[in-house]
Design a protein around this motif. Structure first.
Motif, short mmCIF file in Angstrom:
data_model
loop_
_atom_site.label_atom_id
_atom_site.label_comp_id
_atom_site.label_asym_id
_atom_site.label_seq_id
_atom_site.Cartn_x
_atom_site.Cartn_y
_atom_site.Cartn_z
N ALA A 175 47.00 -41.21 25.89
CA ALA A 175 46.86 -40.20 25.58
C ALA A 175 45.84 -39.93 24.26
N SER A 176 44.55 -40.18 23.92
CA SER A 176 43.68 -39.84 23.25
C SER A 176 42.48 -38.81 23.50
N GLY A 215 47.20 -38.15 20.95
CA GLY A 215 47.67 -40.01 20.35
C GLY A 215 46.43 -40.32 19.94
N HIS A 216 46.76 -41.77 19.52
CA HIS A 216 45.92 -42.65 18.55
C HIS A 216 44.58 -43.30 19.84
N CYS A 217 44.07 -43.88 19.04
CA CYS A 217 43.12 -44.75 19.84
C CYS A 217 43.24 -46.16 19.43
N VAL B 81 54.54 -48.50 13.84
CA VAL B 81 55.94 -48.03 14.28
C VAL B 81 55.46 -46.18 14.72
N LYS B 82 54.80 -45.34 14.00
CA LYS B 82 54.38 -44.53 13.31
C LYS B 82 52.77 -44.06 14.67
N ALA B 86 53.85 -41.60 18.58
CA ALA B 86 53.03 -40.29 17.94
C ALA B 86 52.40 -40.49 19.51
N SER B 87 51.74 -41.56 19.87
CA SER B 87 51.13 -42.07 21.31
C SER B 87 52.23 -41.15 22.47
#
Lengths: 252, 255
Positions: A175-176, A215-217, B81-82, B86-87
């Motif tokens: 969900a980036s 989130g992150h890419c 892991v972080k 977060a995702s």
């Protein structure tokens, strides 16, 4: 004109706080010439006549340019067709007897307002954080006074076609919002008019994107395939470049 | 607007950290693989491998290098892991139906899983090799053995006591023996090969992904980066598998 008999599984949720679930509806004699949203209009018409709550969904221009329509159709944002918004999707893309699952965008940054409608104001706040330029007021300047290389103008225009629908976030396994944010950062970083805020823009927009809880890419590229305007992940690399550079030089 | 995040507290910064540490670990894998090839008789053999291992573990820079490598591993794993947590938090409710749009790959989707398997492998690997059975090889220095030979030929028991005192038998670890004994266990070799294939999966996405994260994306070089990434992944998976295949199945000398 051929028609379809369909089974719809539609997400119903009264508010962000309440739990939702899939609700099944039968739709008979659906014209293949109908758009997807027209099909939902007919369902809502039927529900209203039966005294039931209509299904809430976002839509506005219905010509694929406003970015209001959403819907996660059969596991894909905006349905099965490439480079097509839900409003431009037609029922001829489906088969007779098919079961169609319709869900809202799912992201903690896009809370469900009701049923299929989500609150995408997180995108507005990202734009507010840096998606603007400083312009000289006064008399209109000569249009050709600032030279822009053709290639940059094209790349900026490609990035600027983003309609902010959120399909990138919806399709991303994390969900980036990187594709959306990077399209806006790229659009202005490529043009001379965007240079004044270039450094702060990259920092502020990435910061706001993170504040919203996206989130992150992880560079999978699903967003690129989901984007109805075919924005590419090259923009994400540009945003990262801008952000790394800006973080190194910014005094803020 | 709220307080600005420090670079490493942003999503982009964390991914930059992942890609930089990932590339460093890739460098470590390269040097490790080159050293491993000394295990083969055609290239090195028992003595050459043990000499190399001895040189490596007695080198004055080894402690700082090992601390650095350990730190890089920890940073890569902790950040992973972080990022994953977060995702997960970014999408609390999952889709009832979700289909891939064809851009992601099996490798890209399973980075956390492949990374976890590599982590387990790493622990086992350190336990069975670095901290595994300590065999010793004793080597008597050349000049000393010549002296003793000479004494026998002359048939005299004329032993110079000072020579014996200085003829310290050099004892070093026979890491080669540890390697062949471990790989002689077929199940161990099979698990090792499995882990190396999984590492190939991890590299296939990880290597190319690190370039994109660092902003190095250009239509002229993209296919090249993808191609090199896949090629390296195959090279590393096959390269590291040579040793368990050789010492486990072709020439199991340590059994």
């Amino acid at each position: 004109m051929s028609t379809l008999n369909l089974t719809l599984k539609i997400w119903r949720q009264r508010s962000a706080k309440e739990k939702g679930s899939l609700e099944t509806h039968k739709m008979d004699n659906v014209s293949t010439d109908m758009s997807f949203l027209e099909m939902l209009d007919i369902l809502n018409d039927k529900l209203e006549r039966e005294g039931k709550e209509p299904v809430i969904f976002d839509h506005d221009c219905r010509e694929g340019i406003c970015g209001m329509c959403s819907l996660f159709i059969n596991g894909k944002p905006h349905g099965p067709e490439r480079a097509t918004t839900t409003c431009q999707l037609h029922m001829r893309s489906f088969k007779d007897g098919e079961t169609i699952t319709i869900e809202p965008w799912r992201s903690s940054a896009f809370p469900v307002v009701r049923d299929l409608m989500v609150d995408r104001s997180a995108f507005d706040r990202i734009i507010q954080a840096g998606g603007y330029t400083s312009a000289k007021t006064g008399s209109a300047p000569e249009a050709n006074i600032i030279p822009v290389p053709k290639e940059n103008a094209d790349l900026a225009m490609d990035a600027a076609t983003c309609i902010g629908c959120g399909a990138c976030v919806a399709s991303c396994k994390n969900a980036s919002a990187s594709l959306f944010t990077s399209a806006k950062v790229s659009h202005l970083a490529l043009l001379p008019q965007g240079q004044v805020e270039r450094t702060e823009r990259a920092i502020n927009m990435v910061n706001q994107m993170d504040e919203e809880g996206f989130g992150h890419c992880t560079n999978e590229g699903e967003c690129e395939a989901a984007c109805p305007k075919e924005i590419t992940v090259e923009n994400i690399a540009r945003m990262n470049r801008e952000f790394i550079k800006a973080s190194a030089v910014s005094r803020g | 607007m709220s307080q600005k995040r420090t670079f490493l507290n942003t999503t982009v910064g964390k991914k930059v950290l992942m890609s930089v540490t990932g590339l460093m670990l890739f460098g470590f894998l390269t040097s490790h693989l080159v050293g491993n090839f000394l295990l083969l008789d055609a290239i090195g053999g028992r003595d050459a491998f043990n000499d190399y291992a001895h040189w490596l573990i007695t080198h004055p820079a080894i402690i700082p290098m090992e601390i650095g490598l350990f730190a890089v591993f920890v940073i890569h794993i902790v950040t992973a892991v972080k990022v994953s947590l977060a995702s997960k938090a970014a999408r609390p409710e999952s889709y009832a139906v979700r289909n891939t749009l064809g851009k992601s790959t099996f490798f890209s989707r399973s980075m956390l899983q492949s990374g976890s398997i590599i982590f387990v492998f790493l622990v086992v690997h350190l336990y069975t090799f670095k901290f595994g059975t300590e065999h010793k090889v004793s080597q008597i220095k050349d000049n000393v053995s010549k002296t003793t030979e000479l004494a026998v030929v002359e048939g005299e028991i004329k032993v110079d006591t000072t020579t014996i005192d200085t003829a310290v038998i050099e004892s070093k670890r026979d890491l080669y023996q540890t390697v062949v004994e471990n790989f002689a266990k077929k199940w161990y070799s099979l698990l090792y090969i499995f882990a190396m294939i999984v590492m190939g999966f991890h590299l296939a996405h990880g290597f190319q992904s690190s370039f994109q994260t660092l902003g190095l994306n250009h239509p002229k070089y993209n296919c090249c980066v993808k191609g090199i990434s896949n090629f390296l992944a195959i090279c590393f998976a096959l390269g590291y598998s040579v040793f368990p295949i050789y010492f486990g199945f072709i020439n199991p000398i340590g059994g």
